[in-house]
Design a protein around this motif. Structure first.
Motif, PDB file in Angstrom:
ATOM      1  N   ILE A   1       3.569  20.799 -10.803  1.00 20.13           N
ATOM      2  CA  ILE A   1       2.622  20.442  -9.742  1.00 20.13           C
ATOM      3  C   ILE A   1       2.345  21.598  -8.784  1.00 20.13           C
ATOM      4  O   ILE A   1       1.310  21.618  -8.128  1.00 20.13           O
ATOM      5  CB  ILE A   1       3.067  19.193  -8.955  1.00 20.13           C
ATOM      6  CG1 ILE A   1       4.371  19.449  -8.205  1.00 20.13           C
ATOM      7  CG2 ILE A   1       3.157  17.986  -9.865  1.00 20.13           C
ATOM      8  CD1 ILE A   1       4.652  18.459  -7.086  1.00 20.13           C
ATOM      9  N   ASP A   2       3.266  22.549  -8.694  1.00 19.28           N
ATOM     10  CA  ASP A   2       3.021  23.710  -7.824  1.00 19.28           C
ATOM     11  C   ASP A   2       2.016  24.658  -8.471  1.00 19.28           C
ATOM     12  O   ASP A   2       1.200  25.269  -7.781  1.00 19.28           O
ATOM     13  CB  ASP A   2       4.327  24.437  -7.522  1.00 19.28           C
ATOM     14  CG  ASP A   2       5.246  23.609  -6.632  1.00 19.28           C
ATOM     15  OD1 ASP A   2       4.728  22.865  -5.771  1.00 19.28           O
ATOM     16  OD2 ASP A   2       6.468  23.685  -6.805  1.00 19.28           O
ATOM     17  N   GLU A   3       2.053  24.755  -9.780  1.00 19.93           N
ATOM     18  CA  GLU A   3       1.134  25.636 -10.504  1.00 19.93           C
ATOM     19  C   GLU A   3      -0.229  24.976 -10.690  1.00 19.93           C
ATOM     20  O   GLU A   3      -1.257  25.648 -10.652  1.00 19.93           O
ATOM     21  CB  GLU A   3       1.732  25.991 -11.866  1.00 19.93           C
ATOM     22  CG  GLU A   3       0.938  27.025 -12.631  1.00 19.93           C
ATOM     23  CD  GLU A   3       1.620  27.447 -13.915  1.00 19.93           C
ATOM     24  OE1 GLU A   3       0.973  28.171 -14.687  1.00 19.93           O
ATOM     25  OE2 GLU A   3       2.781  27.066 -14.161  1.00 19.93           O
ATOM     26  N   PHE A   4      -0.234  23.663 -10.894  1.00 19.90           N
ATOM     27  CA  PHE A   4      -1.478  22.934 -11.172  1.00 19.90           C
ATOM     28  C   PHE A   4      -1.701  21.838 -10.134  1.00 19.90           C
ATOM     29  O   PHE A   4      -1.705  20.652 -10.446  1.00 19.90           O
ATOM     30  CB  PHE A   4      -1.449  22.343 -12.594  1.00 19.90           C
ATOM     31  CG  PHE A   4      -1.384  23.398 -13.661  1.00 19.90           C
ATOM     32  CD1 PHE A   4      -2.482  24.185 -13.949  1.00 19.90           C
ATOM     33  CD2 PHE A   4      -0.204  23.625 -14.333  1.00 19.90           C
ATOM     34  CE1 PHE A   4      -2.424  25.175 -14.910  1.00 19.90           C
ATOM     35  CE2 PHE A   4      -0.125  24.618 -15.307  1.00 19.90           C
ATOM     36  CZ  PHE A   4      -1.242  25.399 -15.585  1.00 19.90           C
ATOM     37  N   GLN A   5      -1.893  22.285  -8.885  1.00 17.97           N
ATOM     38  CA  GLN A   5      -2.089  21.346  -7.787  1.00 17.97           C
ATOM     39  C   GLN A   5      -3.333  20.489  -7.999  1.00 17.97           C
ATOM     40  O   GLN A   5      -3.358  19.321  -7.603  1.00 17.97           O
ATOM     41  CB  GLN A   5      -2.169  22.099  -6.460  1.00 17.97           C
ATOM     42  CG  GLN A   5      -0.865  22.756  -6.093  1.00 17.97           C
ATOM     43  CD  GLN A   5      -0.958  23.586  -4.825  1.00 17.97           C
ATOM     44  OE1 GLN A   5      -1.961  23.580  -4.129  1.00 17.97           O
ATOM     45  NE2 GLN A   5       0.108  24.304  -4.522  1.00 17.97           N
ATOM     46  N   GLN A   6      -4.370  21.057  -8.650  1.00  9.02           N
ATOM     47  CA  GLN A   6      -5.596  20.286  -8.853  1.00  9.02           C
ATOM     48  C   GLN A   6      -5.365  19.129  -9.818  1.00  9.02           C
ATOM     49  O   GLN A   6      -5.929  18.041  -9.630  1.00  9.02           O
ATOM     50  CB  GLN A   6      -6.750  21.192  -9.334  1.00  9.02           C
ATOM     51  CG  GLN A   6      -6.630  21.716 -10.762  1.00  9.02           C
ATOM     52  CD  GLN A   6      -5.772  22.971 -10.917  1.00  9.02           C
ATOM     53  OE1 GLN A   6      -4.854  23.213 -10.142  1.00  9.02           O
ATOM     54  NE2 GLN A   6      -6.058  23.766 -11.930  1.00  9.02           N
ATOM     55  N   LEU A   7      -4.498  19.299 -10.814  1.00  4.57           N
ATOM     56  CA  LEU A   7      -4.177  18.191 -11.722  1.00  4.57           C
ATOM     57  C   LEU A   7      -3.340  17.140 -11.000  1.00  4.57           C
ATOM     58  O   LEU A   7      -3.573  15.935 -11.153  1.00  4.57           O
ATOM     59  CB  LEU A   7      -3.427  18.689 -12.962  1.00  4.57           C
ATOM     60  CG  LEU A   7      -4.255  19.429 -14.002  1.00  4.57           C
ATOM     61  CD1 LEU A   7      -3.356  19.998 -15.097  1.00  4.57           C
ATOM     62  CD2 LEU A   7      -5.309  18.519 -14.603  1.00  4.57           C
ATOM     63  N   ALA A   8      -2.380  17.590 -10.214  1.00  4.79           N
ATOM     64  CA  ALA A   8      -1.556  16.654  -9.447  1.00  4.79           C
ATOM     65  C   ALA A   8      -2.438  15.825  -8.514  1.00  4.79           C
ATOM     66  O   ALA A   8      -2.288  14.603  -8.416  1.00  4.79           O
ATOM     67  CB  ALA A   8      -0.488  17.406  -8.659  1.00  4.79           C
ATOM     68  N   SER A   9      -3.377  16.459  -7.878  1.00  6.41           N
ATOM     69  CA  SER A   9      -4.286  15.762  -6.975  1.00  6.41           C
ATOM     70  C   SER A   9      -5.189  14.801  -7.746  1.00  6.41           C
ATOM     71  O   SER A   9      -5.387  13.660  -7.333  1.00  6.41           O
ATOM     72  CB  SER A   9      -5.126  16.789  -6.214  1.00  6.41           C
ATOM     73  OG  SER A   9      -6.058  16.145  -5.393  1.00  6.41           O
TER      74      SER A   9
END
Length: 113
Positions: free
Chosen positions: A65-73
């Motif tokens: 989630i730190d690398e892919f914040q847009q996916l987490a969001s």
């Protein structure tokens, strides 16, 4: 990506948004483990995800989630571990927090039937 890379008994580490879409767009059940390296419960969940990848027909994917914040969001991941189960490309179920293998396996069985 080759078919052999997609047919894996180990969790797939998502490398890009496009890679994520390719993985979750597969037929069948895809377990997506949204995690963070600093998350203790995520580390406890890791061997369970590995076991499920090896022992079930579900594909397991891991999203940092730190690398892919847009996916987490995009998938409303507000806490980790957060496992989203996809079936035929659509998110169907979510399990938040550290859960046992039996809980995750039962979701895979439910979505596979």
């Amino acid at each position: 990506m080759s078919d052999t890379e997609l047919a894996t008994d180990e969790p797939i580490h998502v490398e890009s948004v496009e890679h994520f879409k390719e993985v979750v767009g597969r037929d069948g059940v895809v377990l997506v483990d949204f995690y963070a390296d600093w998350c203790g419960p995520c580390k406890m969940l890791e061997p369970i995800v590995e076991t499920l990848a090896a022992e079930t027909d579900a594909v397991a994917a891991k999203v940092d989630i730190d690398e892919f914040q847009q996916l987490a969001s995009a998938y409303q991941v507000q806490s980790v571990p957060n496992v989203v189960f996809f079936a035929d490309g659509e998110p169907k179920k979510r399990v938040v927090g550290m859960r046992g293998e039996d809980v995750l396996r039962s979701v895979i069985d439910e979505l596979s039937s």
